[in-house]
Design a protein around this motif. Structure first.
Motif, PDB file in Angstrom:
ATOM      1  N   LEU A   3       0.823  -1.204   0.000  1.00 48.55           N
ATOM      2  CA  LEU A   3       0.000   0.000   0.000  1.00 48.55           C
ATOM      3  C   LEU A   3       0.855   1.251   0.000  1.00 48.55           C
ATOM      4  N   GLN A 127     -16.215   4.933   0.310  1.00 53.70           N
ATOM      5  CA  GLN A 127     -15.598   3.670   0.718  1.00 53.70           C
ATOM      6  C   GLN A 127     -15.757   2.615  -0.369  1.00 53.70           C
ATOM      7  N   ARG A 128     -16.901   2.610  -1.054  1.00 52.28           N
ATOM      8  CA  ARG A 128     -17.094   1.672  -2.152  1.00 52.28           C
ATOM      9  C   ARG A 128     -16.136   1.973  -3.296  1.00 52.28           C
ATOM     10  N   TRP A 130     -13.269   3.420  -2.966  1.00 50.97           N
ATOM     11  CA  TRP A 130     -11.923   3.106  -2.471  1.00 50.97           C
ATOM     12  C   TRP A 130     -11.613   1.618  -2.630  1.00 50.97           C
ATOM     13  N   ARG A 131     -12.587   0.777  -2.311  1.00 49.81           N
ATOM     14  CA  ARG A 131     -12.394  -0.666  -2.486  1.00 49.81           C
ATOM     15  C   ARG A 131     -12.171  -1.006  -3.962  1.00 49.81           C
ATOM     16  N   LYS A 132     -12.922  -0.351  -4.826  1.00 56.89           N
ATOM     17  CA  LYS A 132     -12.777  -0.580  -6.263  1.00 56.89           C
ATOM     18  C   LYS A 132     -11.404  -0.116  -6.744  1.00 56.89           C
ATOM     19  N   LEU A 134      -8.567   0.092  -5.033  1.00 54.59           N
ATOM     20  CA  LEU A 134      -7.536  -0.833  -4.576  1.00 54.59           C
ATOM     21  C   LEU A 134      -7.561  -2.125  -5.387  1.00 54.59           C
ATOM     22  N   HIS A 135      -8.761  -2.597  -5.689  1.00 53.87           N
ATOM     23  CA  HIS A 135      -8.893  -3.819  -6.474  1.00 53.87           C
ATOM     24  C   HIS A 135      -8.273  -3.646  -7.858  1.00 53.87           C
ATOM     25  N   ASP A 140      -4.240  -5.312  -1.750  1.00 54.34           N
ATOM     26  CA  ASP A 140      -5.151  -5.910  -0.784  1.00 54.34           C
ATOM     27  C   ASP A 140      -5.987  -4.823  -0.112  1.00 54.34           C
ATOM     28  N   HIS A 141      -7.227  -5.161   0.171  1.00 61.95           N
ATOM     29  CA  HIS A 141      -8.131  -4.152   0.734  1.00 61.95           C
ATOM     30  C   HIS A 141      -7.658  -3.650   2.092  1.00 61.95           C
ATOM     31  N   LYS A 142      -7.653  -2.348   2.236  1.00 63.98           N
ATOM     32  CA  LYS A 142      -7.399  -1.683   3.505  1.00 63.98           C
ATOM     33  C   LYS A 142      -8.345  -0.495   3.575  1.00 63.98           C
ATOM     34  N   LYS A 143      -8.723  -0.125   4.778  1.00 61.02           N
ATOM     35  CA  LYS A 143      -9.613   1.012   4.933  1.00 61.02           C
ATOM     36  C   LYS A 143      -8.914   2.291   4.465  1.00 61.02           C
TER      37      LYS A 143
END
Length: 227
Positions: A3, A127-128, A130-132, A134-135, A140-143
């Motif tokens: 990250l 947040q949604r 952000w997950r996208k 990172l993907h 790997d997913h992190k907050k």
């Protein structure tokens, strides 16, 4: 890819479209300033003064899905943060774009970061995204809060003063910063060892104890003879 590598400021690419522009600016601001997500989305243009930003409020969402703005929970949370010189032109350009997009509605109280419709950024929607993000980057997913941790860790690893880092993060006590990020601080025992001689002025004293010991031994041998 870690990250920390992914979010390095030099690797944050500013997109050409308005959506990409907003997304990368939000990430960039979090990377270089370590602010909380609520503080980021509560920031107004009136809070941006020269090379600093003032954290005065945060954006939160109630259980009824309504936006509310609240001040920091602690005195330390209400703070002023200096911006990196490299980031100021980017923020200035972002302001210019925001003014041009909706000149009639742009005022000092306007939020620095909004949705494309000009409304406050919905934390859940972000947040949604952000997950996208990172993907797509293979991370790997992190907050999103991990950017704040990364900021603090990198500053302390670079030997920035603990007190200043704690103030920048808005922690009420430096001990809290130390508990969270003390592992990132490089050891300096070798520096301490090399400084002891200067602290005790050993360079001027190192010959004197041996000289005094030699004289005492000589007197004892003269008086008592060799064993």
């Amino acid at each position: 890819m870690g990250l920390g590598t992914f979010i390095a400021p030099s690797e944050v690419k500013l997109g050409s479209s308005m959506a990409e522009w907003l997304e990368t600016h939000i990430v960039y601001m979090a990377v270089v300033n370590g602010v909380r997500m609520s503080e980021l989305f509560g920031l107004r243009w009136m809070d941006v003064q020269g090379n600093t930003i003032s954290i005065r409020q945060g954006l939160h969402m109630t259980e009824a899905c309504e936006f509310i703005f609240e001040g920091p929970k602690s005195v330390a949370g209400k703070r002023k943060i200096s911006l990196p010189p490299e980031y100021i032109p980017i923020l200035t350009e972002h302001k210019t774009r925001a003014e041009k997009k909706n000149p009639d509605a742009f005022i000092a109280e306007s939020l620095v970061f909004t949705s494309l419709e000009g409304t406050p950024v919905n934390p859940q929607n972000w947040q949604r995204f952000w997950r996208k993000l990172l993907h797509q980057a293979g991370v790997d997913h992190k907050k999103f809060h991990a950017l704040r941790h990364t900021h603090a860790t990198k500053l302390l690893a670079a030997r920035m003063p603990l007190m200043d880092v704690s103030r920048r993060l808005g922690h009420s006590k430096p001990s809290h910063t130390l508990d969270l990020y003390g592992h990132a601080m490089p050891g300096q025992d070798d520096v301490i060892a090399n400084s002891i001689g200067h602290i005790y002025n050993l360079a001027d004293k190192k010959k004197k104890p041996a000289l005094r010991l030699g004289r005492k031994l000589k007197r004892k041998i003269t008086k008592d003879g060799l064993p």
